[in-house]
Motif scaffolding. Structure first.
Motif, PDB file in Angstrom:
ATOM      1  N   UNK A   1       5.717  10.233  -0.536  1.00 42.14           N
ATOM      2  CA  UNK A   1       5.764   9.767   0.847  1.00 42.14           C
ATOM      3  C   UNK A   1       7.171   9.806   1.419  1.00 42.14           C
ATOM      4  N   UNK A   2       8.160   9.825   0.539  1.00 46.93           N
ATOM      5  CA  UNK A   2       9.530   9.852   1.035  1.00 46.93           C
ATOM      6  C   UNK A   2       9.862  11.137   1.763  1.00 46.93           C
ATOM      7  N   UNK A   3       9.256  12.252   1.362  1.00 46.31           N
ATOM      8  CA  UNK A   3       9.584  13.536   1.984  1.00 46.31           C
ATOM      9  C   UNK A   3       8.395  14.192   2.661  1.00 46.31           C
ATOM     10  N   UNK A   4       7.185  13.736   2.334  1.00 48.05           N
ATOM     11  CA  UNK A   4       5.998  14.352   2.916  1.00 48.05           C
ATOM     12  C   UNK A   4       5.540  13.574   4.142  1.00 48.05           C
ATOM     13  N   UNK A   5       5.970  14.040   5.302  1.00 48.86           N
ATOM     14  CA  UNK A   5       5.606  13.415   6.563  1.00 48.86           C
ATOM     15  C   UNK A   5       5.448  14.503   7.611  1.00 48.86           C
TER      16      UNK A   5
ATOM     17  N   UNK B   1       0.829  -1.201   0.000  1.00 50.33           N
ATOM     18  CA  UNK B   1       0.000   0.000   0.000  1.00 50.33           C
ATOM     19  C   UNK B   1       0.866   1.255   0.000  1.00 50.33           C
ATOM     20  N   UNK B   2       1.972   1.210   0.744  1.00 52.16           N
ATOM     21  CA  UNK B   2       2.894   2.345   0.748  1.00 52.16           C
ATOM     22  C   UNK B   2       3.462   2.575  -0.644  1.00 52.16           C
ATOM     23  N   UNK B   3       3.757   1.513  -1.359  1.00 47.31           N
ATOM     24  CA  UNK B   3       4.267   1.643  -2.725  1.00 47.31           C
ATOM     25  C   UNK B   3       3.217   2.296  -3.627  1.00 47.31           C
TER      26      UNK B   3
ATOM     27  N   UNK C   1      -0.785  13.731   2.810  1.00 48.18           N
ATOM     28  CA  UNK C   1       0.149  12.631   2.565  1.00 48.18           C
ATOM     29  C   UNK C   1       0.723  12.113   3.885  1.00 48.18           C
ATOM     30  N   UNK C   2       0.996  13.022   4.807  1.00 49.14           N
ATOM     31  CA  UNK C   2       1.519  12.618   6.120  1.00 49.14           C
ATOM     32  C   UNK C   2       0.486  11.782   6.867  1.00 49.14           C
ATOM     33  N   UNK C   3      -0.783  12.183   6.772  1.00 48.45           N
ATOM     34  CA  UNK C   3      -1.851  11.403   7.407  1.00 48.45           C
ATOM     35  C   UNK C   3      -1.945  10.020   6.772  1.00 48.45           C
ATOM     36  N   UNK C   4      -1.937   9.969   5.435  1.00 45.98           N
ATOM     37  CA  UNK C   4      -2.015   8.686   4.726  1.00 45.98           C
ATOM     38  C   UNK C   4      -0.857   7.785   5.112  1.00 45.98           C
ATOM     39  N   UNK C   5       0.313   8.354   5.207  1.00 53.33           N
ATOM     40  CA  UNK C   5       1.504   7.581   5.573  1.00 53.33           C
ATOM     41  C   UNK C   5       1.362   7.004   6.981  1.00 53.33           C
ATOM     42  N   UNK C   6       0.933   7.827   7.922  1.00 55.89           N
ATOM     43  CA  UNK C   6       0.805   7.400   9.311  1.00 55.89           C
ATOM     44  C   UNK C   6      -0.260   6.323   9.467  1.00 55.89           C
ATOM     45  N   UNK C   7      -1.397   6.544   8.831  1.00 52.42           N
ATOM     46  CA  UNK C   7      -2.523   5.615   8.947  1.00 52.42           C
ATOM     47  C   UNK C   7      -2.204   4.283   8.273  1.00 52.42           C
TER      48      UNK C   7
END
Length: 218
Positions: free
Chosen positions: A135-139, A125-127, A200-206
């Motif tokens: 996602x590499x820089x947006x956190x 999903x991360x991919x 994007x940070x929310x998506x990454x965390x969730x």
């Protein structure tokens, strides 16, 4: 949260293919280090067919041929063990041993999704999210309030930086508490204010927490 059954089923199949691909790649790496092992594996696989051919050959007693093949098989296995030891590898390095001791790479354990499949689903999903988001820089860690002015403009009660600090804290709290409390979050505003970065940070965390994330653009 466990994704939909159809999603998990397709993910489990992909997980199985990934394990098989990894296993084949490992075998190829070993064969490149010691080509003789490939020959031995091929000879061992052909042993059974040679036994069947010998047993079906009319007018001959298959027992002597079977015994010779058995001795040959044992000799090849011994040579294989020796070569693997010389490479510093265990005797079963060429065998298809499960990567996950809990489920045997099936993806399920005691009727529930195994942790290994959940991890694989999260990685995939991360991919997928990375194809749409940076996602590499947006956190949350890379978001900086220094991007915003601390000056209070005429007609406003607070500066842009102070306002974005509140927005940032709301987004971070929403992501960290996702699934534990109900509610939605709506981000709106002019382009370039940081909405994509924070979403994007929310998506990454969730996603990292094991939730299924659907991301789409307007």
């Amino acid at each position: 949260m466990i994704p939909a059954t159809s999603t998990i089923t397709s993910t489990a199949a992909a997980h199985t293919r990934a394990v098989m691909t990894w296993f084949q790649a490992r075998r190829e790496e070993i064969f490149l280090r010691q080509p003789r092992l490939r020959e031995i594996e091929s000879q061992l696989r052909s042993t059974m067919s040679r036994i069947i051919v010998g047993a079906l050959r009319r007018g001959t007693d298959p027992l002597p041929a079977v015994e010779r093949l058995r001795d040959e098989n044992m000799s090849l296995q011994s040579e294989r063990r020796t070569l693997l030891r010389e490479l510093g590898l265990p005797e079963d390095a060429l065998e298809e041993t499960p990567l996950c001791a809990l489920c045997g790479d099936t993806g399920y354990r005691q009727g529930r999704v195994c942790r290994c499949l959940e991890r694989y689903y999260t990685q995939e999903q991360q991919k997928e999210l990375s194809r749409m988001l940076d996602l590499g820089s947006q956190s949350f860690d890379t978001f900086s309030l220094d991007w915003y002015s601390d000056r209070v403009e005429p007609g406003n009660s607070k500066s842009a930086r102070s306002h974005m600090e509140m927005v940032y804290n709301s987004c971070a709290e929403f992501a960290h508490q996702f699934g534990r409390r109900p509610g939605n979050l709506l981000l709106f505003g002019n382009p370039g204010l940081g909405k994509t970065h924070l979403s994007a940070a929310i998506a990454r965390e969730v996603s990292a927490a094991g939730w299924s994330v659907v991301y789409d653009t307007a």
